[in-house]
Design a protein around this motif. Structure first.
Motif, mmCIF file in Angstrom:
data_model
loop_
_atom_site.group_PDB
_atom_site.id
_atom_site.type_symbol
_atom_site.label_atom_id
_atom_site.label_comp_id
_atom_site.label_asym_id
_atom_site.label_seq_id
_atom_site.Cartn_x
_atom_site.Cartn_y
_atom_site.Cartn_z
ATOM 1 N N GLY A 1 41.909 30.339 35.730
ATOM 2 C CA GLY A 1 40.833 31.303 35.517
ATOM 3 C C GLY A 1 40.981 32.603 36.278
ATOM 4 O O GLY A 1 41.784 32.738 37.202
ATOM 5 N N SER A 2 40.164 33.564 35.898
ATOM 6 C CA SER A 2 40.274 34.927 36.443
ATOM 7 C C SER A 2 39.902 35.008 37.916
ATOM 8 O O SER A 2 40.485 35.796 38.660
ATOM 9 N N LYS B 1 42.852 33.548 40.018
ATOM 10 C CA LYS B 1 43.999 34.441 39.871
ATOM 11 C C LYS B 1 43.795 35.735 40.652
ATOM 12 O O LYS B 1 44.726 36.264 41.270
ATOM 13 N N GLY B 2 42.562 36.240 40.632
ATOM 14 C CA GLY B 2 42.266 37.460 41.379
ATOM 15 C C GLY B 2 42.416 37.270 42.874
ATOM 16 O O GLY B 2 42.948 38.135 43.576
ATOM 17 N N GLY C 1 33.179 30.450 32.006
ATOM 18 C CA GLY C 1 33.287 31.228 33.239
ATOM 19 C C GLY C 1 32.835 30.482 34.475
ATOM 20 O O GLY C 1 33.046 30.954 35.600
ATOM 21 N N GLN D 1 46.383 36.545 43.498
ATOM 22 C CA GLN D 1 47.380 37.379 42.829
ATOM 23 C C GLN D 1 48.309 38.069 43.815
ATOM 24 O O GLN D 1 49.524 38.131 43.611
ATOM 25 N N GLU E 1 38.394 26.753 36.161
ATOM 26 C CA GLU E 1 37.389 27.631 35.562
ATOM 27 C C GLU E 1 37.304 27.349 34.067
ATOM 28 O O GLU E 1 38.329 27.290 33.386
ATOM 29 N N ASP F 1 52.248 35.518 39.631
ATOM 30 C CA ASP F 1 52.156 34.656 38.454
ATOM 31 C C ASP F 1 52.933 33.355 38.647
ATOM 32 O O ASP F 1 53.392 32.743 37.683
#
Length: 507
Positions: free
Chosen positions: A111-112, A115-116, A393, A119, A377, A124
């Motif tokens: 999920g975002s 990853k945020g 989400g 990162q 997520e 990746d």
């Protein structure tokens, strides 16, 4: 002071919107409570707009607070309300774990949010990837974990590091009465191993001088700061600090620069070797020429190989110190193997057959898993077992640490360190009893189950056998001391584990 700034900064930024948002949040909050189908009677009060913020800030150790809430919940799950209407589901329920890791695997991804957070450190890499990127890296990584590679790993890499570095260092410490930080020694051992097996490079981090490598220091700092990002109730604070390049975010940026410089050097060296031997099918070939992408893979490999096994072994030796009967059982198994050893016997086969050590390690990781919490997520609306609604989400976290302390899963004597719970007696010898992966998700489960599980066990078992055959490991701590479990990306023992080494007298 930092926590006060962390609390006030976002409130000042959104002050003009508070009154309107308060009204909307109150309606949403009431509706959420109406929809819940889990018993939250034991939960602290959640308020509109700020959720469980007050209760969380009252805790000295928020992680242990979450653990107690999970182990005391009738459903082993609850919803943590974060500020501004953000909800995250926390669980220690095996049926929910199976739901998110297996039966509804496509819905629950990194999920975002995750990853945020990761990162900058992982890019990746496989631990921060979903979909095709993840599938590609997993397929590539699988080349490193076939039987031939495992045998090579144990008989060449681990055996060499053990015989030529770890045991001589322990021998010198025993001779001179030196106090060692066992956690640091084991991290060095694991770091050398993962670099040698995965990249063909020997950093010599466990050489007798115990050099202070820039990379290792930077890696520790990057993991610590990245973990704090996860724990922040107001992510906008670290994002603003990153934008302004101040505080811990400035230090993180510097640490990641050091990490990527080191990882890049490994990638370049490997590429040069591959140009000379084009048939090489190692994990760094993979048909990829994007150096950043390959560097991301390298960093994930190092994270997995360096910190997980060293964390597991650190807590294992601590528990062994408190449970002398288990140590005696392990030494008995080692001595039995010595008598049965044949002239041309394989170290690989010998280590594989050490059932009691395998059980003792499994039991120590039940109580102190190398990864305390894992988060997914939802990419679509769903309903978890027990009727918990999940909106797209929403973050769902499962807690191996809390699950290892669940009376429902492990009985009234869950707190006892008891390798025998993993064993059954048959044909006058022990047989290992595998547990349901969703009740014991120390190595994850489902499609993302850890590829390096067998490699990790082989490495740890060889270390345990090699060390305990010759030495006793005695923590240098005050009476009544209890170490603190620090749940970072991989768990640590706070302050390390100071030990004295004694030569073992053979009876």
């Amino acid at each position: 002071m930092y926590e006060l700034v962390q609390f006030l900064l976002p409130l000042l930024l959104i002050l003009p919107f508070l009154i309107v948002f308060l009204y909307i949040s109150k309606i949403l909050f009431s509706q959420t409570l109406k929809n819940l189908q889990i018993n939250q009677a034991n939960l602290p009060k959640s308020y509109p707009l700020i959720g469980h913020l007050i209760a969380a800030y009252q805790q000295k150790d928020r992680f242990q607070w979450l653990t107690k809430l999970l182990t005391s919940s009738p459903t082993s799950s609850f919803i943590l309300h974060r500020p501004f209407g953000v909800e995250s589901i926390q669980t220690a329920d095996p049926t929910v774990v199976e739901h998110i890791l297996k039966t509804h695997f496509p819905i629950y991804q990194k999920g975002s949010f995750q990853k945020g957070v990761l990162q900058d450190l992982l890019g990746d890499g496989i631990f921060n990837a979903d979909s095709e990127t993840w599938k590609f890296q997993r397929q590539v990584a699988s080349y490193e974990f076939n039987t031939k590679s495992l045998r090579k790993f144990v008989e060449n890499v681990v055996e060499s590091e053990l015989s030529n570095r770890l045991l001589p260092i322990l021998s010198e410490a025993a001779k001179h009465g030196t106090v060692l930080d066992l956690q640091n020694i084991l991290q060095r051992f694991a770091f050398d191993n993962i670099c040698k097996i995965a990249f063909g490079y020997d950093p010599e981090y466990l050489s007798p001088s115990l050099p202070e490598a820039k990379f290792a220091v930077a890696f520790e700092e990057a993991v610590t700061i990245s973990t704090k990002r996860f724990q922040a109730f107001f992510p906008i604070v670290w994002k603003v600090c990153r934008f302004l390049n101040i505080g811990s975010e400035r230090r993180l940026k510097q640490a990641i620069f050091e990490i990527r410089e080191f990882a890049n050097s490994l990638v370049r060296q490997k590429k040069q070797e591959m140009m000379k031997a084009s048939e090489d099918k190692s994990s760094l070939e993979a048909g990829h020429s994007d150096e950043k992408f390959v560097t991301d893979i390298v960093i994930s490999f190092i994270l997995a190989g360096k910190d997980t096994t060293s964390a597991a072994l650190t807590w294992f030796f601590w528990l062994l110190h408190k449970n002398q009967s288990v140590e005696e059982g392990i030494v008995k198994e080692i001595r039995k193997r010595e008598k049965q050893r044949k002239e041309h016997s394989s170290v690989f086969e010998e280590v594989k057959d050490m059932v009691y050590i395998h059980a003792a390690l499994s039991e120590s990781m039940r109580l102190y898993p190398p990864v305390a919490v894992d988060m997914k997520e939802a990419v679509a609306n769903d309903i978890l077992p027990g009727g918990i609604p999940v909106k797209k989400g929403t973050r769902v976290s499962y807690h191996p640490y809390a699950m290892g302390r669940s009376e429902k899963l492990w009985g009234p004597h869950w707190a006892k360190y008891q390798p025998e719970r993993w064993l059954e007696v048959g044909d006058e010898k022990y047989r290992f009893m595998h547990r349901d992966l969703y009740s014991y998700p120390v190595f994850q489960a489902g499609p993302r189950v850890c590829l390096g599980k067998e490699m990790a066990f082989l490495q740890m078992k060889r270390v345990v056998a090699g060390v305990l055959e010759r030495f006793r490991v005695i923590p240098v701590v005050e009476k009544g001391f209890e170490p603190v479990y620090v749940p970072q990306l991989t768990a640590k023992m706070q302050g390390g584990l100071p030990v004295r080494i004694e030569n073992r007298t053979k009876s």
